[in-house]
Design a protein around this motif. Structure first.
Motif, PDB file in Angstrom:
ATOM      1  N   ILE A   1       0.829  -1.211   0.000  1.00 45.53           N
ATOM      2  CA  ILE A   1       0.000   0.000   0.000  1.00 45.53           C
ATOM      3  C   ILE A   1       0.857   1.251   0.000  1.00 45.53           C
ATOM      4  N   ALA A   2       1.932   1.225   0.779  1.00 46.18           N
ATOM      5  CA  ALA A   2       2.748   2.438   0.919  1.00 46.18           C
ATOM      6  C   ALA A   2       3.312   2.873  -0.424  1.00 46.18           C
ATOM      7  N   ALA A   3       3.875   1.918  -1.177  1.00 47.97           N
ATOM      8  CA  ALA A   3       4.463   2.269  -2.470  1.00 47.97           C
ATOM      9  C   ALA A   3       3.387   2.715  -3.451  1.00 47.97           C
ATOM     10  N   ALA A   4       2.269   2.001  -3.474  1.00 46.47           N
ATOM     11  CA  ALA A   4       1.197   2.338  -4.416  1.00 46.47           C
ATOM     12  C   ALA A   4       0.660   3.744  -4.139  1.00 46.47           C
TER      13      ALA A   4
ATOM     14  N   ILE B   1       3.956  -4.190   8.487  1.00 45.11           N
ATOM     15  CA  ILE B   1       3.227  -5.282   7.829  1.00 45.11           C
ATOM     16  C   ILE B   1       2.027  -4.718   7.069  1.00 45.11           C
ATOM     17  N   VAL B   2       1.286  -3.850   7.729  1.00 40.39           N
ATOM     18  CA  VAL B   2       0.078  -3.301   7.111  1.00 40.39           C
ATOM     19  C   VAL B   2       0.422  -2.486   5.856  1.00 40.39           C
ATOM     20  N   LEU B   3       1.499  -1.727   5.950  1.00 39.88           N
ATOM     21  CA  LEU B   3       1.802  -0.820   4.840  1.00 39.88           C
ATOM     22  C   LEU B   3       2.609  -1.452   3.713  1.00 39.88           C
ATOM     23  N   PHE B   4       3.352  -2.519   4.021  1.00 44.43           N
ATOM     24  CA  PHE B   4       4.225  -3.084   2.981  1.00 44.43           C
ATOM     25  C   PHE B   4       3.885  -4.517   2.582  1.00 44.43           C
ATOM     26  N   SER B   5       2.907  -5.124   3.253  1.00 43.28           N
ATOM     27  CA  SER B   5       2.492  -6.472   2.857  1.00 43.28           C
ATOM     28  C   SER B   5       2.010  -6.426   1.409  1.00 43.28           C
ATOM     29  N   GLU B   6       2.274  -7.496   0.666  1.00 45.59           N
ATOM     30  CA  GLU B   6       1.898  -7.503  -0.752  1.00 45.59           C
ATOM     31  C   GLU B   6       0.718  -8.433  -1.028  1.00 45.59           C
ATOM     32  N   SER B   7      -0.243  -8.442  -0.097  1.00 48.91           N
ATOM     33  CA  SER B   7      -1.451  -9.249  -0.274  1.00 48.91           C
ATOM     34  C   SER B   7      -2.092  -8.971  -1.629  1.00 48.91           C
ATOM     35  N   ASN B   8      -2.721 -10.003  -2.194  1.00 48.59           N
ATOM     36  CA  ASN B   8      -3.315  -9.889  -3.528  1.00 48.59           C
ATOM     37  C   ASN B   8      -4.671  -9.185  -3.520  1.00 48.59           C
ATOM     38  N   SER B   9      -5.194  -8.986  -4.696  1.00 44.82           N
ATOM     39  CA  SER B   9      -6.564  -8.488  -4.954  1.00 44.82           C
ATOM     40  C   SER B   9      -6.881  -7.170  -4.248  1.00 44.82           C
ATOM     41  N   ARG B  10      -5.876  -6.303  -4.111  1.00 45.63           N
ATOM     42  CA  ARG B  10      -6.128  -4.998  -3.465  1.00 45.63           C
ATOM     43  C   ARG B  10      -5.898  -3.844  -4.437  1.00 45.63           C
ATOM     44  N   PHE B  11      -6.654  -2.808  -4.221  1.00 40.50           N
ATOM     45  CA  PHE B  11      -6.565  -1.600  -5.047  1.00 40.50           C
ATOM     46  C   PHE B  11      -6.642  -0.372  -4.151  1.00 40.50           C
ATOM     47  N   LEU B  12      -6.028   0.707  -4.602  1.00 40.02           N
ATOM     48  CA  LEU B  12      -6.282   2.004  -4.000  1.00 40.02           C
ATOM     49  C   LEU B  12      -7.131   2.785  -4.998  1.00 40.02           C
ATOM     50  N   VAL B  13      -8.196   3.379  -4.498  1.00 40.46           N
ATOM     51  CA  VAL B  13      -9.155   4.016  -5.404  1.00 40.46           C
ATOM     52  C   VAL B  13      -9.468   5.428  -4.923  1.00 40.46           C
ATOM     53  N   GLU B  14      -9.386   6.374  -5.837  1.00 41.15           N
ATOM     54  CA  GLU B  14      -9.709   7.773  -5.526  1.00 41.15           C
ATOM     55  C   GLU B  14     -11.141   8.062  -5.972  1.00 41.15           C
ATOM     56  N   VAL B  15     -11.919   8.601  -5.045  1.00 43.16           N
ATOM     57  CA  VAL B  15     -13.332   8.841  -5.334  1.00 43.16           C
ATOM     58  C   VAL B  15     -13.714  10.251  -4.864  1.00 43.16           C
ATOM     59  N   THR B  16     -14.455  10.964  -5.699  1.00 40.67           N
ATOM     60  CA  THR B  16     -14.957  12.285  -5.308  1.00 40.67           C
ATOM     61  C   THR B  16     -16.001  12.099  -4.201  1.00 40.67           C
ATOM     62  N   LYS B  17     -16.015  13.030  -3.256  1.00 38.43           N
ATOM     63  CA  LYS B  17     -16.918  12.881  -2.110  1.00 38.43           C
ATOM     64  C   LYS B  17     -18.370  12.701  -2.534  1.00 38.43           C
TER      65      LYS B  17
END
Lengths: 279, 978
Positions: free
Chosen positions: B874-877, B907-923
């Protein structure tokens, strides 16, 4: 059938590779486009005189071996010189993009030295050499419009288009040549930054003198440029279109083609006997 | 301009022309070489100049050579020329300049020669017989002899394809030997051979046939009561090679593995059919048009068109000659596409490379290997040269680094093509002519197929130099242009490419069910003197074979001639079920097709899978992770590949929609790339790759699952749909005759099967390259088992596509998908030099649900940007999204849905668990978006900021990362900016 159409010949040979998008650009704007292998001009199966616009697309003709565009330039200069002289003499339009620009320069069609009788001499007087970076680069550049050409009339002050070349550094042999180009309004585009100002690499991506990205002949009817307007024909080609709220109908590069077709329609149609299309 | 003009009575037989930059011109090429020289640490060399040398053979007058120099070879504005009436270079005595001249070895393809010859004829000079080119390097400075030797070796040449021309030495082409009118058919004494003799025959002939195979051949010919000819034996060796036959994947395997402490055994009859193909059969997607039997897999695109996709490897040749290896690798996969169905038009390329680290210590390099940085530069140049010249955009790729690729770099080259519906099947009819088109045949690449089926050793470069080639992309472009016209005019009924195995493989394959007869003397040659066997097995590039009805052949030959492409009828497809070859009327080969294709003895290989004994090492979690994020971003696997991407034309053909570099400054790392194959329409194609050899070191099963997930989620991230994703497998492994290597291969294939079925993503084509081991003495370095999953997705409407760069301040940033305690194989642990144990797994049901919800959100226009979480977590993404969009961010790690028992920021920030996305959404879309995601773990954990600050609060709600986005970007951009 609608009335007579503007006829465009997109010339190709071994190693031409931006021909499909060039054909698409002209034909989307209502021109009748024929993609023609140079052998068909040599054999006289197709005649240059049947067309209003000659377009030489990008690519690596003959591998750019020896130097970019040289072999095709010689073919035009040696084997098609009469046809080209007539074509230019009749006030028709020529567009060369990327490798097509290199070809026009090496054939002496751009900037276009003429003899006292007003005919093209086919003498190369400027050049396009290796990028200062020493490598091929694909990147988007801003261009600032200048000059006076039918191809660029009414265009916005600035244009955003990509380059993709290894030999695009515009070179002149001396100051005098450059001031002639300026004096004759032959410089069509200069590389610039987002504010329209001069800048070093990568604003000027190849080290071109005076940031020159494209030039015309003294009449403005022959345009050669390193950047690819046909690669910004659709607004979806813009590298940051996903950041925009709404998209225009056409990309910024399309206006060049629009100008060419419009000029040909208004000024050239009717003046030329348009041959009945074959097959 | 100066010219050294010597009086000559008769016209000289050869001229030497030298082209140099004018003194005041900037020598860009020289500068580039100078940079490489400085990289060697030789600061005393202050400039490098480059002079191009042409040797022109033929009775040419001085006036003519002057014209050739002025009008063809030199640029009148920037260059000078001089010529010499004898072809020898003048001796230059200058202490301050050391001159080195490099030329290709005789027989190595130099495409410039052909164009130069053409250029000279265009000038009206007809009597030139041959051209040889060379390049002179002028090293300015006080260069010692030793330094010069090192520069030549490390920068200027590769002894496998080039040589150093001494000053005063002639550069003339060794004139080809005259054609011998008489020849004898070489018979190999197999009938009387004992086991040792058989082994010797295989070794001496570089056949790479094992004992069982040699015995099967012996038995066959004993039945015929005659010995085989050399040509017959070579043909069988090629057809049976690992490269062509895929013995490992198609053979029997005794698989032994451990499950819950118990040793279990399984007999696998055909690994390919029981995993990869089985998944496709079970999924049985109606849009799969042609899978696993043509050069590439074909799927439906729209009502009018299908698309096809193939990824190949070219590892062994690239290890020896990186430029040529990668060059001909991409050339080969493009021909695969041209030879799919009745011929597809290539529309994009994708390339994935694995190298050892570019800062691998020079003194630790295994003998006989090239330095990884040189390999990388060469490979990139090779791909650049071929892809750009063919006019195919290279739109996507990846580069990975691991020390164990030092002897065996991996070069995966992929091409997508488009083909009209109705052109997907080929048919060879008895009586059809065998027509070879394209390049002429020379001694190039003899034994390429068998060579790639063995391990590399430090002697490989000497023994197998014939397997190294340079491509001629313009020749292939010419073939492509005219071939597709021929397809549309229905001038041939079948086409295939000449790849590994040359004509032997192409004709053998096409005539498999019928039979074929070829007259080898009809094959157009580059030079005389090739034996019939060399003609048959040569792997000269840029050739294709067509099957042409006699009623169409004249039209076809005329079409090819009209664009200056060689096309020659060399034989006939028969109904004899035999492969019959003749040379000048004499039969040199007569093999039964059935024996050739099905006579290979079934072998049983042993495979063992034992999970690696690994531990989850515990490093204390640093309180501040800012520095760690920098390390992760500048890790070679994560950092920007802009230096490479910009050298590829990624926009030619005009259909580029989502580019490999996106964002405010066009330098952010796109997930998948999207192109429009048909200009003026809205239907697009997305291409992505999943690869992670580090996961495979822990468990190849989960590596396979993760690769499929990664490839698919990248396509989802740009706006694709999981319903329309097809995938390709590409296994690069070590020696499969070693049970542990084969065991991990089996395990990966099983992961492929399970995940593909669960995800609904069928395999449509694949490839394997085994024996990627480097043997030096008794030591053997195997590459980490490396699986590449390449994915192609259909995008219904490209207007819905999204990119990964943050768009606007005030927007919410979501993490979608759960994070687990899965640091195993992560980049984060690699920065500590450890591997870990908890490799990321997949939960297919949840993955599909996540993919579908996001596709719908994209389609409904609810998202502003999406980035997939992969290497660096997550951190890198999040950092990549921020600096690509030129926006800051504030995020809270405690909001991230996390399932692990151990609660740590890293662990939370650098784990490379699959099927995850970061998504930007307008309020304003918050509610709609969250409704769509019902049932999927998600959280709004960040906010886009105007200020360029990157702030992450840890689980304890204290700042654990604080950085300026420009600094992060700088760290990410620097490492590979050569």
């Amino acid at each position: 059938m609608a009335g007579p159409q503007v006829k465009v010949i997109v010339l190709r040979t071994a190693g031409t590779n931006c021909d499909r998008e060039m054909v698409f650009a002209f034909s989307s704007l209502g021109a009748a486009v024929e993609l023609v292998h140079i052998n068909r001009l040599f054999s006289r199966e197709v005649r240059l005189s049947d067309f209003h616009i000659l377009a030489i697309p990008g690519g690596f003709t003959y591998g750019d071996d020896i130097m970019s565009g040289r072999i095709l330039a010689n073919e035009l200069r040696i084997r098609l010189s009469e046809e080209i002289k007539d074509f230019v003499h009749e006030g028709k339009l020529i567009l060369g993009v990327c490798n097509g620009f290199q070809v026009l320069v090496r054939a002496g069609i751009l900037p276009g030295s003429k003899s006292s009788s007003g005919n093209l001499t086919f003498q190369q007087t400027v050049s396009l050499s290796n990028n200062d970076s020493g490598k091929f680069e694909d990147r988007w550049v801003h261009l600032r419009l200048s000059g006076d050409s039918v191809w660029t009339k009414g265009l916005d002050e600035m244009m955003y288009v990509p380059i993709a070349h290894a030999e695009g550094k515009f070179v002149v042999p001396n100051e005098e040549t450059l001031s002639q180009l300026k004096k004759n309004n032959q410089i069509a585009f200069r590389y610039c930054n987002t504010d329209g100002e001069k800048g070093g690499y990568p604003v000027n991506p190849n080290g071109s003198i005076d940031d020159i990205a494209g030039i015309t002949d003294p009449t403005g009817r022959i345009l050669g440029m390193m950047p690819h307007p046909e690669r910004h024909f659709s607004p979806l080609n813009h590298p940051a279109w996903t950041r925009k709220d709404h998209l225009s109908h056409l990309g910024q590069g399309a206006n060049i083609f629009l100008n060419g077709v419009r000029y040909a329609r208004e000024q050239l149609l009717g003046k030329t006997q348009v041959a009945v299309a074959k097959g | 301009m100066s010219a050294d003009q010597r009086e000559s009575r008769a016209e000289p037989a050869a001229w030497r022309v030298e082209i140099s930059e004018k003194p005041d011109a900037f020598d860009a090429l020289g500068e580039r070489v100078h940079k490489d020289v400085l990289d060697l640490g030789f600061k005393n060399i202050h400039r490098v100049g480059v002079v191009q040398v042409y040797t022109i053979l033929g009775a040419v007058s001085q006036t003519e050579i002057e014209k050739i120099s002025r009008e063809l070879l030199a640029d009148p504005v920037t260059q000078d020329y001089r010529f010499f009436s004898n072809q020898k270079a003048p001796n230059v005595k200058n202490q301050r300049v050391k001159i080195v001249e490099i030329a290709y070895l005789p027989g190595v393809m130099d495409p410039v020669e052909e164009s130069t010859l053409k250029g000279i004829r265009d000038l009206g000079v007809a009597q030139v017989k041959a051209i040889r080119t060379a390049r002179q390097y002028h090293l300015h400075g006080n260069v010692s002899k030793q330094q010069c030797g090192i520069i030549v070796e490390k920068v200027l040449y590769n002894k496998l394809i080039q040589r150093v021309i001494e000053q005063g030495q002639a550069l003339a082409r060794e004139l080809p030997t005259k054609k011998t009118s008489s020849f004898t058919v070489q018979m190999i004494d197999l009938l009387g051979a004992n086991e040792r003799d058989l082994q010797k025959i295989s070794q001496k002939g570089q056949l790479f046939l094992n004992e069982d195979e040699m015995k099967a051949i012996q038995k066959h010919f004993r039945g015929l009561k005659r010995n085989p000819s050399d040509c017959e034996l070579e043909t069988i060796a090629q057809t049976w090679s690992e490269h062509c036959y895929h013995k490992t994947f198609r053979g029997k395997i005794d698989f032994e593995y451990r499950e819950q402490g118990k040793v279990k055994r399984q007999r696998i009859n055909n690994l390919l059919k029981s995993t990869i193909i089985k998944a496709t059969q079970e999924l049985n997607k109606p849009w799969c048009v042609s899978v696993f039997h043509d050069n590439a897999g074909i799927i439906e695109f729209d009502e009018e068109w299908n698309v096809c996709f193939k990824v190949e490897t070219h590892n062994h040749p690239s290890a020896l000659e990186p430029f040529g290896g990668a060059n001909t690798g991409i050339g080969g996969v493009i021909r695969d596409i041209l030879g799919t169905g009745l011929g597809a038009r290539p529309i994009c390329n994708t390339d994935v490379f694995c190298f050892a680290s570019p800062d691998y210590p020079e003194d630790q390099l295994p003998a006989g290997t090239l330095h990884p940085k040189r390999v990388m530069k060469g490979v990139v140049s090779g791909v650049r040269d071929y892809g750009n010249k063919m006019g195919i955009p290279t739109i996507n790729g990846a580069i990975l680094f691991d020390k164990d690729y030092v002897g065996n770099p991996l070069v995966y080259c992929g091409t997508v093509g488009i083909i009209p519906k109705g052109k997907e099947h080929k048919k060879v009819n008895p009586g059809d002519l065998v027509v070879v088109v394209g390049g002429k045949t020379g001694r190039d690449g003899i034994h390429g197929a068998t060579f790639s089926s063995g391990e590399l050793t430090e002697d490989s470069e000497v023994i197998s130099s014939g397997a190294v080639q340079i491509g001629n992309p313009i020749e292939e472009k010419k073939v492509a242009d005219v071939l597709l016209q021929g397809r549309d005019r229905e001038l041939f009924t079948a086409v295939t490419d000449c790849g590994a195995g040359g004509l032997s493989s192409a004709v053998g394959e096409m005539g498999k069910d019928l039979g074929a007869r070829v007259d080898l003397e009809k094959v157009p040659l580059k030079y005389e003197g090739l034996s019939y066997t060399e003609i048959w097995i040569s792997e000269s590039q840029e050739r294709m074979v067509l099957s042409v009805s006699p009623t169409k052949v004249n039209e076809l030959l005329a079409l090819f001639a009209s664009e200056n492409v060689e096309a020659t009828a060399i034989g006939t497809f028969t109904d004899s079920k035999r492969l019959e070859l003749f040379f000048n009327g004499c039969q040199v080969c007569d093999v039964d097709m059935e024996f050739l294709h099905d006579g290979i003895p079934q072998i049983t290989k042993k495979a063992v899978w034992t999970p690696a004994k690994l531990q989850e090492k515990s490093h204390p979690c640093p309180e501040n992770l800012t520095e760690k994020l920098g390390e992760v971003l500048s890790h070679y696997n994560v950092c920007s590949k802009e230096w490479v991407i910009r050298q590829y034309d990624h926009e030619v053909q005009g259909g580029s929609v989502i580019k490999p570099l996106v964002g405010l400054r066009s330098d952010g790392p796109s997930d998948a790339s999207v192109i429009l194959p048909i200009l003026g329409t809205k239907r697009g194609i997305a291409v992505a790759n999943g690869i992670n050899p580090r996961f495979g070191k822990i468990d190849p099963f989960w590596m396979a699952a993760s690769c499929i997930d990664e490839a698919a989620r990248q396509i989802i991230a740009v706006g694709g749909s999981v319903d329309r994703i097809a995938i390709l497998d590409n296994f690069c492994w070590g020696n499969p005759d070693k049970p542990d290597r084969l065991g991990s291969l089996v395990r990966a294939a099983q992961g492929c099967y399970r995940t593909a079925v669960d995800y609904g993503t069928p395999f449509i084509s694949g490839k394997d390259s085994l024996y990627n081991e480097y043997t030096q003495g008794v030591k053997s370095i195997a590459i980490p088992g490396t699986l590449l999953i390449s994915a192609i997705g259909i995008i219904e409407n490209v207007l819905h596509c999204v990119s990964m760069d943050l768009k606007e301040e005030g927007n919410l940033v979501y993490v979608v998908g759960a994070t687990h305690d899965e640091l195993g194989g992560s980049i984060y642990l690699d920065t500590y030099g450890s591997l870990g144990k908890n490799v990321p797994q997949v939960n297919a049901r949840m993955a599909i649900k996540t993919f579908q919800a996001l596709s719908l959100a994209v389609k409904n226009g609810l998202v502003a940007s999406i980035h997939d979480c992969s290497e660096g977590g997550i951190a890198a993404a999040l950092a990549e999204m921020a600096f690509s969009g030129g926006r800051g961010i504030t995020a809270r790690a405690d909001q991230i849905p996390y399932t692990g028992k151990v609660k740590r920021d890293d662990i939370v920030l650098f784990s490379e668990s699959n099927s995850r996305f970061l998504v930007e959404v307008t309020k304003s879309y918050q509610q709609k978006f969250e409704t769509l995601l019902a049932g999927v773990p998600f959280a709004a954990f960040g906010r886009v900021e105007k200020s360029p600050e990157f702030i992450v609060y840890g689980l304890q709600q204290e700042v654990c990362i604080a950085a300026d986005i420009q600094d992060l970007k700088e760290q990410w951009k620097r490492p590979l900016a050569f």
